[in-house]
Design a protein around this motif. Structure first.
Motif, PDB file in Angstrom:
ATOM      1  N   ARG A  99       0.829  -1.207   0.000  1.00  0.00           N
ATOM      2  CA  ARG A  99       0.000   0.000   0.000  1.00  0.00           C
ATOM      3  C   ARG A  99       0.858   1.249   0.000  1.00  0.00           C
ATOM      4  NH1 ARG A  99      -3.724   0.411   5.075  1.00  0.00           N
ATOM      5  NH2 ARG A  99      -4.757  -1.380   4.148  1.00  0.00           N
ATOM      6  N   SER A 101       0.094   5.278   1.107  1.00  0.00           N
ATOM      7  CA  SER A 101      -0.935   6.076   1.773  1.00  0.00           C
ATOM      8  C   SER A 101      -0.562   7.544   1.774  1.00  0.00           C
ATOM      9  CB  SER A 101      -1.114   5.611   3.222  1.00  0.00           C
ATOM     10  OG  SER A 101      -1.499   4.262   3.256  1.00  0.00           O
ATOM     11  N   GLU A 136      -7.392  -2.243  -3.478  1.00  0.00           N
ATOM     12  CA  GLU A 136      -7.954  -1.588  -2.297  1.00  0.00           C
ATOM     13  C   GLU A 136      -7.786  -0.081  -2.380  1.00  0.00           C
ATOM     14  OE1 GLU A 136      -5.431  -1.777   1.144  1.00  0.00           O
ATOM     15  OE2 GLU A 136      -7.134  -1.984   2.508  1.00  0.00           O
ATOM     16  N   THR A 138      -8.435   3.116   0.288  1.00  0.00           N
ATOM     17  CA  THR A 138      -8.830   3.465   1.645  1.00  0.00           C
ATOM     18  C   THR A 138      -9.310   4.908   1.687  1.00  0.00           C
ATOM     19  OG1 THR A 138      -6.596   4.170   2.249  1.00  0.00           O
ATOM     20  CG2 THR A 138      -7.149   1.861   2.626  1.00  0.00           C
ATOM     21  N   CYS A 139     -10.223   5.159   2.613  1.00  0.00           N
ATOM     22  CA  CYS A 139     -10.777   6.514   2.764  1.00  0.00           C
ATOM     23  C   CYS A 139     -11.099   6.714   4.238  1.00  0.00           C
ATOM     24  CB  CYS A 139     -12.001   6.716   1.886  1.00  0.00           C
ATOM     25  SG  CYS A 139     -13.192   5.359   1.944  1.00  0.00           S
ATOM     26  N   GLN A 140     -10.062   6.934   5.004  1.00  0.00           N
ATOM     27  CA  GLN A 140     -10.222   6.952   6.458  1.00  0.00           C
ATOM     28  C   GLN A 140     -11.001   8.155   6.965  1.00  0.00           C
ATOM     29  OE1 GLN A 140      -6.791   5.436   8.771  1.00  0.00           O
ATOM     30  NE2 GLN A 140      -5.678   5.479   6.846  1.00  0.00           N
ATOM     31  N   ALA A 155     -11.676   2.408   9.839  1.00  0.00           N
ATOM     32  CA  ALA A 155     -10.904   3.003   8.747  1.00  0.00           C
ATOM     33  C   ALA A 155     -11.503   2.454   7.452  1.00  0.00           C
ATOM     34  CB  ALA A 155      -9.434   2.624   8.873  1.00  0.00           C
ATOM     35  N   SER A 157     -12.755   1.461   3.716  1.00  0.00           N
ATOM     36  CA  SER A 157     -12.078   1.131   2.461  1.00  0.00           C
ATOM     37  C   SER A 157     -13.092   0.514   1.514  1.00  0.00           C
ATOM     38  CB  SER A 157     -10.932   0.143   2.706  1.00  0.00           C
ATOM     39  OG  SER A 157     -11.420  -1.055   3.270  1.00  0.00           O
ATOM     40  N   GLN A 180     -17.702  -1.957  -0.645  1.00  0.00           N
ATOM     41  CA  GLN A 180     -17.260  -1.893   0.746  1.00  0.00           C
ATOM     42  C   GLN A 180     -17.313  -3.306   1.332  1.00  0.00           C
ATOM     43  OE1 GLN A 180     -19.574   0.820   3.121  1.00  0.00           O
ATOM     44  NE2 GLN A 180     -18.236   0.626   4.910  1.00  0.00           N
ATOM     45  N   GLN A 184     -17.111  -4.393   7.357  1.00  0.00           N
ATOM     46  CA  GLN A 184     -17.334  -3.013   7.814  1.00  0.00           C
ATOM     47  C   GLN A 184     -18.849  -2.853   7.970  1.00  0.00           C
ATOM     48  OE1 GLN A 184     -15.350  -0.250   5.152  1.00  0.00           O
ATOM     49  NE2 GLN A 184     -13.383  -1.278   5.397  1.00  0.00           N
ATOM     50  N   CYS A 195     -16.652   7.124  -0.845  1.00  0.00           N
ATOM     51  CA  CYS A 195     -15.220   6.948  -0.550  1.00  0.00           C
ATOM     52  C   CYS A 195     -14.357   7.698  -1.562  1.00  0.00           C
ATOM     53  CB  CYS A 195     -14.887   5.454  -0.565  1.00  0.00           C
ATOM     54  SG  CYS A 195     -13.183   5.022  -0.142  1.00  0.00           S
TER      55      CYS A 195
END
Lengths: 228, 294
Positions: A99, A101, A136, A138-140, A155, A157, A180, A184, A195
């Motif tokens: 990943r 970030s 993947e 992610t969109c925290q 968190a 994703s 998603q 989650q 996201c």
């Protein structure tokens, strides 16, 4: 005179009618990383690539090697994962991920596809059938119920399953096809599309179905990551 | 990433702006300048006095900042009760504007690598409503770092109208053997500085502060003059608060920062990064900072 006024009116109205702005006009292709630069860094705002195990999280022993190596063309990036499901009478769906970030949210709502190349080289104990490879995002900072991370502090994703082999393959993944994950439990406000304006990470993960106490893994390779 | 990447074209405007600022400038006789600081005086306060302030604010002051390893930063960050800023004698006095000799400069360096952090920098505010900060040479080993949010909120200041100026010029150099030599020049305006009350200092907020209009320059081994026109400054198009129109608010400016960024940023918690966590070292010099008059 009436005709002239009418023409003037129509012309004026016409001028307003054509004033339309495409909010996505500026969203061109975005190359995250082709791994060819000497600095070995992705494009801003993404930080350097990393390898990590999950379930259990923060388990550096799950990563036996994390390095830049031969890619699809030129250099790529590889993580060698030795995963073990913790023996506790439960299956944790342990996995590993490559990943990059960013601490800043990236708005991808005007982009349509994630492009990447990937392959997987199974280790001496390969992951069992049913294990999946996922692209993947992610969109925290995404919200659920108006709260960042929802009440559970997740968190967030979104994922899309890819079929990897031991040979390099190039994938063109519609962003609209990401979903998603079911674990989650709180849904992102706006669902998966919620996201996309807040993407802070992109990667490739191996999510295993290792049984309780079982071990397995292998080398996950990635190259040529971009958004179009 | 490769230089031929699409990202380069997407960020074209910003990079073009940065490229414009990357070359040492000539010294055209037609331009006039207003001195902000030639670093030859005593203390941390800049000589430049804002022409109009509503609150009677005094002149701003130089200080350093980082999020980690602040005892390894030279000079270390100032706090409201201890002014740790110092200027440094240049290795060899040299000629700057109008034949003036420079003997001292602002120097920021690391004695140990700053590990797993975004970067570090030095800045001056254009005004300050804090009259006195006692000088101090004490540097505790565990000197707390001023986080960006706390750092700026601890330094009340009045925004200044810079519309009479079209840019900033300065001399700079860096020791490549010490580490990174690329420096970003940032204009801390009302839209990017939390003191302006417009952006959100919360990290990763969609309207996050600190995405200042900036240009980067590559410093060489000897002092050379650089000039950055305010019209060349660009904002990172991908995060934080982005005003419309997307240009610096020259009517409300708090200060100017010179920042060094860690190549690669940080390694996420719990992850393994190739080659270990990224670290940052540098030794940069900034001297004779002037506004370019319109």
């Amino acid at each position: 005179m009436k005709t002239a006024l009418c023409l003037l009116f129509l012309t004026t109205v016409g001028c307003f009618d054509v004033e339309q702005v495409d909010p996505c006009a500026a969203a061109g292709p975005f190359l995250v990383d082709d791994f060819e630069g000497a600095d070995e860094l992705p494009a801003p705002p993404f930080g350097q690539w990393s390898c990590r195990g999950f379930n259990p999280d923060d388990a550096p022993e799950a990563v036996t090697e994390c390095t830049f190596t031969t890619g699809q063309d030129g250099q790529g990036f590889m993580g060698d994962f030795a995963l073990q499901d913790v023996r506790n009478m439960m299956q944790e769906f342990t996995g590993g991920a490559l990943r990059t970030s960013s601490t800043r949210a990236l708005d991808l709502s005007c982009h349509r596809e994630l492009l990447l190349s990937a392959r997987f080289e199974a280790g001496p104990m390969p992951p069992p059938a049913g294990s999946t490879f996922n692209a993947e995002l992610t969109c925290q900072s995404a919200k659920a119920g108006g709260v960042v991370g929802g009440t559970s502090g997740t968190a967030f994703s979104i994922l899309r399953i890819l079929s990897l082999t031991s040979s390099w393959q190039s994938f063109r993944v519609p962003l609209s096809s990401f979903t998603q994950p079911s674990w989650q439990t709180e849904r992102i406000d706006g669902n998966e599309r919620g996201c996309l304006p807040l993407v802070d990470g992109v990667g490739l993960q191996l999510s295993t179905t290792l049984a309780d106490g079982e071990s397995g893994g292998g080398k996950l390779f990635i190259d040529n990551v971009s958004f179009e | 990433m490769s230089p031929s990447s699409n990202a380069v074209s997407r960020l074209g405007a910003l990079l073009v702006a940065q490229a414009c600022a990357c070359s040492p400038s000539t010294d055209p006789a037609s331009e006039s300048y207003s001195r902000i600081d030639d670093m030859e005086g005593e203390g941390s306060r800049i000589p430049w006095q804002a022409p109009h302030t509503d609150s009677g604010a005094g002149t701003g002051r130089w200080q350093s900042f980082a999020d980690v390893g602040c005892a390894s930063l030279v000079p270390p960050p100032t706090s409201p009760d201890a002014d740790r800023w110092t200027f440094t004698d240049v290795p060899k006095p040299y000629t700057t504007f109008s034949g003036a000799r420079s003997t001292r400069a602002a120097r920021l360096s690391t004695t140990e690598p700053l590990v797993d952090t975004w970067g570090a920098g030095m800045r001056f505010d254009l005004t300050s409503t804090i009259d006195t900060v006692e000088p101090s040479t004490e540097v505790p080993d565990d000197l707390p770092c001023p986080t960006a949010e706390r750092d700026l909120s601890e330094w009340p200041a009045e925004a200044v109208d810079l519309r009479d100026y079209r840019g900033i010029t300065f001399f700079g150099m860096a020791d490549a053997a010490a580490g990174t030599t690329r420096v970003s020049v940032l204009l801390l305006d009302r839209n990017s500085d939390p003191r302006g009350g417009i952006c959100d200092p919360t990290q990763a907020s969609p309207t996050e502060c600190f995405n200042s209009f900036a240009a980067s320059v590559e410093l060489g081994a000897d002092f050379k003059r650089f000039q950055v026109d305010f019209s060349e400054l660009g904002q990172d198009p991908q995060w934080g608060y982005r005003p419309t129109p997307n240009e610096p608010d020259l009517e409300h400016v708090y200060g100017v920062a010179f920042q060094v960024f860690t190549p690669g940023g940080v390694c996420p918690d719990g992850a393994v990064c190739p080659g270990g966590p990224p670290s940052l070292t540098f030794d940069i010099w900034i001297d004779d900072v002037y506004f370019v008059n319109r």
